[in-house]
Write a protein that holds these residues in place. Structure first.
Motif, mmCIF file in Angstrom:
data_model
loop_
_atom_site.group_PDB
_atom_site.id
_atom_site.type_symbol
_atom_site.label_atom_id
_atom_site.label_comp_id
_atom_site.label_asym_id
_atom_site.label_seq_id
_atom_site.Cartn_x
_atom_site.Cartn_y
_atom_site.Cartn_z
ATOM 1 N N GLN A 18 -85.414 26.467 72.844
ATOM 2 C CA GLN A 18 -85.090 25.177 73.444
ATOM 3 C C GLN A 18 -85.508 24.046 72.511
ATOM 4 O O GLN A 18 -84.780 23.072 72.350
ATOM 5 C CB GLN A 18 -85.787 25.032 74.783
ATOM 6 C CG GLN A 18 -85.425 23.749 75.511
ATOM 7 C CD GLN A 18 -86.143 23.649 76.836
ATOM 8 O OE1 GLN A 18 -87.022 24.436 77.136
ATOM 9 N NE2 GLN A 18 -85.773 22.663 77.615
ATOM 10 N N ALA A 19 -86.653 24.158 71.867
ATOM 11 C CA ALA A 19 -87.121 23.121 70.960
ATOM 12 C C ALA A 19 -86.247 23.053 69.716
ATOM 13 O O ALA A 19 -86.004 21.976 69.179
ATOM 14 C CB ALA A 19 -88.573 23.386 70.578
ATOM 15 N N ALA A 20 -85.758 24.183 69.241
ATOM 16 C CA ALA A 20 -84.931 24.202 68.044
ATOM 17 C C ALA A 20 -83.534 23.669 68.323
ATOM 18 O O ALA A 20 -82.881 23.115 67.435
ATOM 19 C CB ALA A 20 -84.842 25.624 67.495
ATOM 20 N N ASP A 21 -83.066 23.809 69.560
ATOM 21 C CA ASP A 21 -81.723 23.359 69.896
ATOM 22 C C ASP A 21 -81.618 21.846 70.012
ATOM 23 O O ASP A 21 -80.574 21.274 69.725
ATOM 24 C CB ASP A 21 -81.254 24.010 71.203
ATOM 25 C CG ASP A 21 -81.011 25.500 71.051
ATOM 26 O OD1 ASP A 21 -80.869 25.955 69.895
ATOM 27 O OD2 ASP A 21 -80.980 26.189 72.078
ATOM 28 N N SER A 22 -82.672 21.187 70.460
ATOM 29 C CA SER A 22 -82.558 19.751 70.712
ATOM 30 C C SER A 22 -83.799 18.988 70.246
ATOM 31 O O SER A 22 -84.680 18.703 71.043
ATOM 32 C CB SER A 22 -82.344 19.512 72.199
ATOM 33 O OG SER A 22 -83.430 20.027 72.926
ATOM 34 N N PRO A 23 -83.884 18.662 68.963
ATOM 35 C CA PRO A 23 -85.026 17.857 68.490
ATOM 36 C C PRO A 23 -84.766 16.369 68.734
ATOM 37 O O PRO A 23 -84.631 15.579 67.811
ATOM 38 C CB PRO A 23 -85.090 18.192 67.010
ATOM 39 C CG PRO A 23 -83.666 18.473 66.647
ATOM 40 C CD PRO A 23 -83.060 19.108 67.875
ATOM 41 N N GLU A 24 -84.658 15.997 70.007
ATOM 42 C CA GLU A 24 -84.287 14.636 70.368
ATOM 43 C C GLU A 24 -85.320 13.610 69.901
ATOM 44 O O GLU A 24 -84.946 12.547 69.411
ATOM 45 C CB GLU A 24 -84.104 14.539 71.881
ATOM 46 C CG GLU A 24 -82.968 15.395 72.399
ATOM 47 C CD GLU A 24 -82.945 15.471 73.910
ATOM 48 O OE1 GLU A 24 -83.626 14.638 74.553
ATOM 49 O OE2 GLU A 24 -82.253 16.348 74.435
ATOM 50 N N MET A 25 -86.586 13.929 70.041
ATOM 51 C CA MET A 25 -87.609 12.967 69.665
ATOM 52 C C MET A 25 -87.561 12.701 68.166
ATOM 53 O O MET A 25 -87.660 11.551 67.736
ATOM 54 C CB MET A 25 -88.993 13.471 70.062
ATOM 55 C CG MET A 25 -90.091 12.467 69.754
ATOM 56 S SD MET A 25 -91.709 12.879 70.397
ATOM 57 C CE MET A 25 -91.995 14.485 69.741
ATOM 58 N N ALA A 26 -87.386 13.735 67.369
ATOM 59 C CA ALA A 26 -87.318 13.550 65.919
ATOM 60 C C ALA A 26 -86.106 12.714 65.540
ATOM 61 O O ALA A 26 -86.199 11.842 64.674
ATOM 62 C CB ALA A 26 -87.286 14.897 65.219
ATOM 63 N N THR A 28 -84.588 10.478 67.421
ATOM 64 C CA THR A 28 -84.830 9.114 67.876
ATOM 65 C C THR A 28 -85.771 8.384 66.928
ATOM 66 O O THR A 28 -85.533 7.233 66.563
ATOM 67 C CB THR A 28 -85.421 9.117 69.298
ATOM 68 O OG1 THR A 28 -84.554 9.847 70.156
ATOM 69 C CG2 THR A 28 -85.620 7.721 69.823
ATOM 70 N N LEU A 29 -86.849 9.048 66.531
ATOM 71 C CA LEU A 29 -87.797 8.419 65.616
ATOM 72 C C LEU A 29 -87.159 8.153 64.257
ATOM 73 O O LEU A 29 -87.423 7.127 63.634
ATOM 74 C CB LEU A 29 -89.032 9.305 65.447
ATOM 75 C CG LEU A 29 -89.980 9.371 66.644
ATOM 76 C CD1 LEU A 29 -91.062 10.402 66.391
ATOM 77 C CD2 LEU A 29 -90.581 8.022 66.935
ATOM 78 N N ARG A 30 -86.333 9.068 63.802
ATOM 79 C CA ARG A 30 -85.666 8.895 62.514
ATOM 80 C C ARG A 30 -84.678 7.735 62.570
ATOM 81 O O ARG A 30 -84.599 6.923 61.645
ATOM 82 C CB ARG A 30 -84.952 10.191 62.119
ATOM 83 C CG ARG A 30 -84.621 10.269 60.652
ATOM 84 C CD ARG A 30 -84.018 11.608 60.255
ATOM 85 N NE ARG A 30 -84.858 12.733 60.622
ATOM 86 C CZ ARG A 30 -84.505 13.712 61.465
ATOM 87 N NH1 ARG A 30 -83.330 13.712 62.028
ATOM 88 N NH2 ARG A 30 -85.321 14.692 61.727
ATOM 89 N N GLN A 31 -83.935 7.621 63.653
ATOM 90 C CA GLN A 31 -82.940 6.558 63.785
ATOM 91 C C GLN A 31 -83.595 5.184 63.853
ATOM 92 O O GLN A 31 -83.071 4.222 63.303
ATOM 93 C CB GLN A 31 -82.076 6.784 65.031
ATOM 94 C CG GLN A 31 -81.112 7.924 64.887
ATOM 95 C CD GLN A 31 -80.385 8.236 66.186
ATOM 96 O OE1 GLN A 31 -80.682 7.655 67.219
ATOM 97 N NE2 GLN A 31 -79.446 9.163 66.119
ATOM 98 N N SER A 32 -84.711 5.080 64.533
ATOM 99 C CA SER A 32 -85.362 3.781 64.678
ATOM 100 C C SER A 32 -86.291 3.461 63.511
ATOM 101 O O SER A 32 -86.837 2.363 63.453
ATOM 102 C CB SER A 32 -86.140 3.732 65.993
ATOM 103 O OG SER A 32 -87.190 4.680 65.960
#
Length: 70
Positions: A18-26, A28-32
């Protein structure tokens, strides 16, 4: 121990999938651009720990030499 490992392995594997499928926090942090702040804070903390350990090693070495001389 083997029974515990056999019971926990599927749970840990599912969490890793599940963590490998969706690194949403990373993402988001990269985009901002905040990922650089995170990296900088981690670097400062690790540098502080390294400096503390070097300082502690020198102090212990000095104490060992004093005890050896006495």
């Amino acid at each position: 121990m083997l029974l515990l490992a056999a019971l926990l392995l599927p749970v840990l594997n599912a969490a890793a999938q599940q963590a490998a499928d969706s690194p949403e926090m990373a993402d988001t942090l990269r985009q901002s651009g905040k990922i650089y702040v995170v990296v900088a804070v981690i670097t400062v903390v690790l540098a502080g720990l390294l400096a503390f350990l070097i300082s502690l090693d020198r102090k212990v070495g000095r104490l060992e030499r004093e005890l050896k001389d006495n």
